[in-house]
Design a protein around this motif. Sequence first.
Motif, PDB file in Angstrom:
ATOM      1  N   ILE A  88      -2.492  64.506  54.506  1.00  0.00           N
ATOM      2  CA  ILE A  88      -3.079  65.140  53.319  1.00  0.00           C
ATOM      3  C   ILE A  88      -2.050  65.231  52.209  1.00  0.00           C
ATOM      4  O   ILE A  88      -2.329  64.906  51.044  1.00  0.00           O
ATOM      5  N   GLU A 131      -1.139  61.981  50.397  1.00  0.00           N
ATOM      6  CA  GLU A 131      -2.105  61.508  49.393  1.00  0.00           C
ATOM      7  C   GLU A 131      -1.988  62.292  48.085  1.00  0.00           C
ATOM      8  O   GLU A 131      -2.170  61.754  46.997  1.00  0.00           O
ATOM      9  N   THR A 179      -5.120  70.368  50.126  1.00  0.00           N
ATOM     10  CA  THR A 179      -6.323  70.379  50.970  1.00  0.00           C
ATOM     11  C   THR A 179      -7.585  70.494  50.120  1.00  0.00           C
ATOM     12  O   THR A 179      -8.644  69.987  50.505  1.00  0.00           O
ATOM     13  N   TYR A 229      -8.282  66.988  49.065  1.00  0.00           N
ATOM     14  CA  TYR A 229      -8.723  66.195  50.216  1.00  0.00           C
ATOM     15  C   TYR A 229     -10.157  66.523  50.605  1.00  0.00           C
ATOM     16  O   TYR A 229     -10.970  65.630  50.875  1.00  0.00           O
TER      17      TYR A 229
END
Length: 625
Positions: free
Chosen positions: A259, A262, A608, A611
């Motif tokens: 996560i 990215e 998060t 994501y």
Amino acid sequence: MTGKAEDSQDPLCEGSCRLQTGLGQLLVNESSQLRFAHGTHFGGSQLTVFEYHECGNAADTKLCWNIAVFINVHFGYLKFSLVGACNFVQYGCNHFAGTTPFRPKVDDDGLGRLHHVRVKSSVRGVFDQIAGHGLFLVEIECAAKFSKLTFAILTETQKSRKPIRVGGSCLFTFMNPTSLSQLEPFDLGVAVVGGGPAGLMAAEILSGLGHAVHLFDAMPSVGRKFLLAGRGGLNLTHSEENARFVRRYGTHQSHLEPILSEWGADSLRQWAQSLGTETFVGTSGRVFPKEMKAAPLLRAWLHRLRHPVSASAVQFHMRHRLLGIKTVNSDLENASESSRRGLHLSFEVKDLSSAASRFRWVRAKAVILALGGGSWSKLGSDGQWVPWLRAAGIAVNPLQSSNCGFHVAGRSGGGWTPFFQDKFAGQALKSVVMSWTNLKGEHCRQQGEFVATRYGVEGSLIYAASADLRNSLNARPLTEFKLDLLPDRSLEQVLHEIKHPRGSRSLSSHLKGRLGLAGVKMGLLNELLSAETLQNPADLALAIKALSIKLTETRPMDEAISTAGGVQWQGLDPALQAQALPGLFCAGEMLDWEAPTGGYLLTACMSTGVYAAKGADAFLKGDEP
């Protein structure tokens, strides 16, 4: 079930009644916000019922059949038992409605009458705690048609949230249902629940991907904990290289590494710059906005969410407290396929100008929950989502204090002495090294500073070890760490200076002159060491280099900077979607991870959020025809 109410003789239950039944005696306690209503006749027997005192008086109601039954009610995320009955004949239909789950007539709003309702299933379980009240859809089975009847009821929420205890279970008072038109769900594509950094970031990503986003939050405004973090300069992230950065997340590194790879620390700095906020790296490697304030960044962020250049504006719904969530499919068997897809969310909505509240249904195809952990409840992170999310089939590990202070045992086991509290509480121990051993047997060592408090210790160095120290306390009554008060001097050097003749000087003056030990550091030695140790140069030198400080417990979770525990990763797919509720995604601190302070908390929350938003986008696009 038939029964008769009697006055309680129990002095601890004044203002209560006992219900004598064939199943035994059930003790009914009255909450301070409730009062007894009139007697309600069930055939030849009586049961004294409760009514919320602002709803009016209950009228006498007779039950044609001398039968009452327990009905096992499953609210999707709550399950407990209520007292029901068959074939009501009601006198004064607009009053008794406030006291029973079933009524023969529901005002005059077209909901119709219920007669001869019977339930085939028996009580399978009674739960002691109910995590919140609200508007629910209750499913019962009609013996005549063997089909499900669905109707709406409203639980008491205006004053007290204390349940009435009935033999270890909970019995709630019911208010008049609102009209059917008020219960129609508000349909939307995607809902984000939670206005912290994770929720706001999820809303921004989804809006940028072309979705009409509605964000709900229980507080009057968003980003309250974000603003609190800004009091210390708003540590956005950390500048250390990525491999070291992800190790800060300990046992959850494997979950967060893909996560953060990215969207991580560099992405966060670029995002801040896109909002007109320049950042800089401090001497410790932490990254701050140049203004050292959170408010300007939050204002720019909210303006972009409300007035995007090309995306859809995010719609904000404040004072909406989420009470529960369930799939639409289980309730609407006769509805069209398009109306059955998605999730049902029930909200308690607080009025702006009064303490009154109302209830609102929302139906969404995808939902991102970013409800925070359990610390700083006054800012919105209260952890009330844990019980009903578990009841929905999503595994949640208990929330625990993280980045928190600890109580100390002191020398005698009772904590710091009053003298130490009065003289040294609030003073910082700087340039010290802390060492400890975790449950895996690994020896850890870190330099920094922390503060002596009236109850024990707290501060950045303590936070760095808080996960290991808390886990050790969970396994045993006491744990300890060692403190090197003079990390720049070797044991031999310290011993040499202690042995230097001090003449008529006191020990404190000698240690201050030869080693620079003074203030709270010297206070700790006097607080924790015996007179014999202080007078023995070898033992004193060892204590200066490795002073043992024993801990007894963490400070309360509501005082912690963050919390550990939360939604288990095993119950989520790689896109952070709950396997038990397709279309539901989780982000932020409500996931089961923790990290020390230093920008790691905020970075992972926002990462998060990004994501989960991309996962929800893929889910919604896959749902399109």
